[in-house]
Every structure is written in C-alpha cells, then in structure tokens.
Design a protein around this motif. Structure first.
Motif, short mmCIF file in Angstrom:
data_model
loop_
_atom_site.label_atom_id
_atom_site.label_comp_id
_atom_site.label_asym_id
_atom_site.label_seq_id
_atom_site.Cartn_x
_atom_site.Cartn_y
_atom_site.Cartn_z
N PRO A 141 0.83 -1.21 0.00
CA PRO A 141 0.00 0.00 0.00
C PRO A 141 0.86 1.25 0.00
N PRO A 142 0.44 2.30 -0.71
CA PRO A 142 1.20 3.55 -0.69
C PRO A 142 1.12 4.20 0.69
N GLY A 143 2.10 4.98 0.99
CA GLY A 143 2.06 5.72 2.26
C GLY A 143 2.82 5.06 3.39
N ILE A 144 3.39 3.87 3.17
CA ILE A 144 4.19 3.24 4.23
C ILE A 144 5.54 3.96 4.28
N ARG A 145 5.81 4.59 5.38
CA ARG A 145 7.05 5.34 5.52
C ARG A 145 8.17 4.43 5.99
N CYS A 213 6.40 -4.46 17.66
CA CYS A 213 6.21 -3.33 16.76
C CYS A 213 5.02 -3.56 15.83
N ALA A 214 4.44 -2.46 15.36
CA ALA A 214 3.27 -2.54 14.48
C ALA A 214 3.68 -3.05 13.10
N ILE A 215 2.87 -3.93 12.53
CA ILE A 215 3.10 -4.46 11.19
C ILE A 215 2.17 -3.73 10.22
N ASP A 216 2.76 -3.12 9.19
CA ASP A 216 1.98 -2.31 8.24
C ASP A 216 1.46 -3.12 7.04
N THR A 236 -5.13 -11.10 12.41
CA THR A 236 -4.15 -11.16 13.49
C THR A 236 -3.29 -9.90 13.56
N PHE A 237 -2.80 -9.46 12.39
CA PHE A 237 -1.87 -8.33 12.37
C PHE A 237 -2.56 -6.99 12.13
N GLY A 238 -3.84 -7.03 11.73
CA GLY A 238 -4.53 -5.77 11.42
C GLY A 238 -3.87 -5.03 10.27
N ALA A 239 -3.38 -5.78 9.30
CA ALA A 239 -2.65 -5.20 8.16
C ALA A 239 -3.03 -5.94 6.88
N PRO A 240 -2.94 -5.27 5.72
CA PRO A 240 -3.28 -5.94 4.47
C PRO A 240 -2.23 -6.98 4.07
N VAL A 241 -2.69 -8.00 3.35
CA VAL A 241 -1.81 -9.03 2.81
C VAL A 241 -1.83 -8.92 1.29
N VAL A 242 -0.66 -8.74 0.68
CA VAL A 242 -0.56 -8.71 -0.78
C VAL A 242 0.18 -9.95 -1.24
N GLN A 243 0.06 -10.25 -2.52
CA GLN A 243 0.61 -11.50 -3.04
C GLN A 243 1.50 -11.24 -4.25
N THR A 255 0.07 -7.86 -7.02
CA THR A 255 -1.16 -7.28 -6.49
C THR A 255 -1.27 -5.81 -6.87
N CYS A 256 -2.45 -5.42 -7.32
CA CYS A 256 -2.69 -4.03 -7.73
C CYS A 256 -3.10 -3.18 -6.53
N ARG A 257 -3.37 -1.91 -6.76
CA ARG A 257 -3.72 -1.00 -5.67
C ARG A 257 -5.09 -1.28 -5.07
N CYS A 258 -5.88 -2.12 -5.76
CA CYS A 258 -7.18 -2.52 -5.21
C CYS A 258 -7.14 -3.89 -4.55
#
Length: 436
Positions: A141-145, A213-216, A236-243, A255-258
C-alpha cells in the motif's frame, strides 16, 4: 545499474500497469517478442536448429518441463552446462552461500517434486530488471514510511543479511529460524513488513504476542495463499496481505492498488490452454525479457483461474482469480462409470481450512483414486472428531459437485511434511502419476 536509470525503469513499469490499454499491450508484446526472438535465434542453438524460418510466437511449439530440462544446454545463450550449474547451486546452498556462477550468473534450482528440477539462470542485467519489477509491482500500500522488511528465503543461511535499496531496509532470513528468534529480530530491527511464504507468516501469526512493533503489511509468495490464511493473517496483524506470484518461469503476477492479483502481461506473455471461462486452465508462458535462459511457450504445471473482467484499479492486465496449484497435486476421482473427474487443490484446501479455525497445519495426500489421507495439527483443546466430520462433509460435497465418488478418507495426527529441497509445506499432494 545507474540509480537514475533504475528509477526510470521503475516509473515506466508502474505506468504500464495502469496506463496501457489491451491494444497498447498487444503492440508492446509483439515488439518485445520481436526483439527477443531476434536475439534468441542468433544465440540459442536449440531454437536456431528447430525454427530457422519462424517469425511469430505461434510458430513455436509448446515446451514441457522435461523437454526444457533435457535441452537446457542448447537452449541457453551463454554456453552454460546444466549439470555444472546444478552442482554449483547445491554446493552453495550447503555452504550457506549465495554466490554467482562465474561471478556473473545467479542460479536457482526448483524443488523437483515431479522429477526434473528446473534451473533458473539470470545475468546481472536480468537481475537488475527483475529487481526494478519487484519494486514497481510489490503491491505494498502507498504511504508506508521507511519500509523495513523481513524477507524470508529458502536458501539456508544461519545469519541475517541486511541491505538497503530505494530507501527500503531489507533483512534476509531463511525458513529454518524458529519463530521466537524471528520475533526477536523483528523487534530489534523494528521491522514493519513481513514477507514470506504463507506457512511462515502463519507461524509468526501464532507468535504475534511476542512481536512488539506494528506491522503495516504482509507479502505472500512461494506457496499458494488461500482465502482462509489471508483472512487469518489480516485479522491477526490488522494489516493488508498482498501477493506476489513468481517462479522459475518468471515474475508472473502481482497485487494491484485494489488488492487484486494481475498477470504482469507486459513482461510475460500468457496463453491459456483451454477456455478460462470454463474453469481453471494450464498456461503457456513466454518471458519477454529473459535472454540468458529463454522461456518461450513454456508449459506451466500450475492451474490458474483467470478473469477478463475489468478491475476497479483501472489496469487492463488480466486478473488471476485464484491459483489452484500444480497439475501434479490435482486429485483424480472416479465417477460411477469409472471415468476420471478432477478435484483441484484449491477446493481441497478450502474443504479443510473452512472446517475450523483450530486447524494449525494440514496436509491432504491422495494415495490412489479411492484413498485420501488427511494429516491435521490442531490447537490444544480442539474437538478433533467434530473437525474431521466437517472436513469430510466438505469433501463429499465438493466431490458431488463434480459428479465423483470421494472414496475412503482417513485422518491422522502425523505432522505434515515439507518438501526436502524447497522447505515449502506440501499442503495438497497426489502420490500417483496421471496424464491429463
């Protein structure tokens, strides 16, 4: 590669994903194949001998894994010997190293569960282009610093290796480290992205209370990611999973932005064998940029469920609805007249993991057309008999959907097996040969 050139390639790859029409893509593929074929015809003894007059991709016959491996020495364009490369790769792995053959070529060796193991050879230029594609199509996802990534690989290395690229910190580990050790590493390095096979990510999920630590985001690859595993990881992690869908055949999908998985059609040309609208199909893959080891109309083992439906992301690249798994893992059942009916691996996985959240690990093995073994590792205190009944009901229903008899299903508490070469979990496996 010059950093400015690398950045330019990454931007172009991102533009193609969302800026190409199907007509643009067709023109791009024709042009890319023309350049590839001009090089391959001059430098590959195999293709020069077999196709002296060929101009179009369709004039080249499909190539199986066995044929490709048998003719590797003539197919590659760098004068490389298959046996020498395989020995080099095995020697490097046993010593915990990841060196380059002749100081130039990276060498990979597939697990070989179906017989011939498939070599993957990339030159430095090809590795540079591949890394650009990985950064452009990571799916994060965009925006991960300041991304800080735990990157799990198969190659055995008892130590952790850390590098920085494009402002991203990556810590490489292998599959053999225990979860407690990985959790301590994640905390020490303040890692916020976990990348690895689903089995390793699920193992970390069971120890998430040790991760401070938080997983993004999480990135899944190397094994099939089923819906239940994805949902469990995201919960579990409260974060998106991409493939990421890649193999010896190339970087096939991302994986696309959607959040949908697309074929990387500007890089690999994919031809379905059969009608995708009728169900899962095998495909022929042509890597449009690989020259050291040309992959032209290579027949993949995997069955894919493809879709031409538009994606909300706007990309014209076809979507992969589902990766069903390898042809060698398709269960063969018989109908009332003894005719074969096929139960695809994804349906077997879903029948099992939808039965209960208490299933920690599992493995389904088909020993014959009328005997299936299911190995289950369950959470402490779970109701094994209830879970086994639920799995059996699911499998009976799936078999009925294809008009087949399920045969005998036996359950055991034996531990699921990993592939001894790749260290991947073998979730669904057929133990007898079958020609489709």
């Amino acid at each position: 590669m010059n950093p400015l050139r690398r950045l330019g390639i990454v931007r172009e790859l991102r533009r193609r994903l969302y800026g190409m029409s199907r007509e643009d893509l067709a023109r791009h593929q024709r042009s890319a194949f023309s350049e590839l074929w001009s090089f391959v015809r001059k430098n590959s003894a195999y293709y020069r001998r077999r196709y002296p007059e060929a101009v179009n991709l369709e004039e080249i016959l499909p190539c199986s894994r066995g044929e490709f491996s048998e003719n590797f020495n003539d197919i590659n364009t760098a004068g490389l010997d298959r046996n020498e490369l395989a020995e080099f790769r095995i020697r490097e792995e046993r010593k915990g190293r990841t060196g380059y053959f002749r100081g130039r070529y990276s060498v990979g060796l597939s697990s070989g569960t179906t017989g011939s193991r498939l070599l993957t050879v990339l030159s430095k230029e090809e590795r540079d282009l591949y890394s650009c594609l990985l950064w452009a199509r990571s799916g994060l996802p965009p925006g991960i610093r300041t991304p800080r990534v735990l990157f799990a690989l198969r190659t055995h290395n008892p130590t952790f290796t850390e590098i920085g690229v494009f402002g991203v910190r990556m810590v490489y580990v292998d599959y053999t480290h225990p979860p407690e050790e990985l959790a301590e590493l994640i905390n020490r390095k303040r890692l916020n992205i976990l990348a690895g096979p689903p089995s390793l990510l699920l193992m970390l999920a069971r120890h998430h209370d040790k991760i401070e630590c938080a997983i993004d985001a999480l990135v899944s690859y190397a094994e099939v990611l089923d819906d239940a595993a994805k949902a469990r990881l995201e919960r579990t992690f409260g974060a998106p999973v991409v493939q990421i869908y890649q193999g010896a055949e190339g970087f096939l999908g991302s994986t696309c932005r959607c959040g949908n998985l697309h074929l990387n059609e500007d890089v690999v040309h994919v031809e379905p064998l059969g009608d995708p609208a009728a169900g899962p199909v095998q495909v022929l893959v042509t890597d449009l940029y690989r020259r050291t080891q040309p992959m032209i109309r290579y027949r993949m083992d995997d069955f894919l469920e493809l879709s031409d439906e538009p994606c909300p992301c706007g990309s014209a690249f076809r979507r992969i609805r589902r990766i069903h798994g390898r042809a060698d893992d398709v269960f063969v059942l018989l109908d009332e007249k003894g005719r074969p009916r096929y139960l695809f691996p994804d349906y077997v996985r879903r029948s099992i993991n939808q039965a209960s959240d208490d299933i920690l690990e599992y493995q389904a093995i088909q020993h014959s057309t009328d005997l299936i073994e299911i190995r289950l590792s369950l959470d402490e205190g779970s109701d094994r008999s209830r879970i086994e009944r639920a799995i059996l009901e699911n499998l009976v229903w799936r078999a009925g959907q294809i008009g087949a008899n399920l045969g005998t299903v036996g359950f055991s508490g034996d531990a699921p097996e990993r592939n001894p070469n790749s260290l991947k979990w073998i979730r669904v496996n057929r133990r007898f040969p079958w020609n489709f």
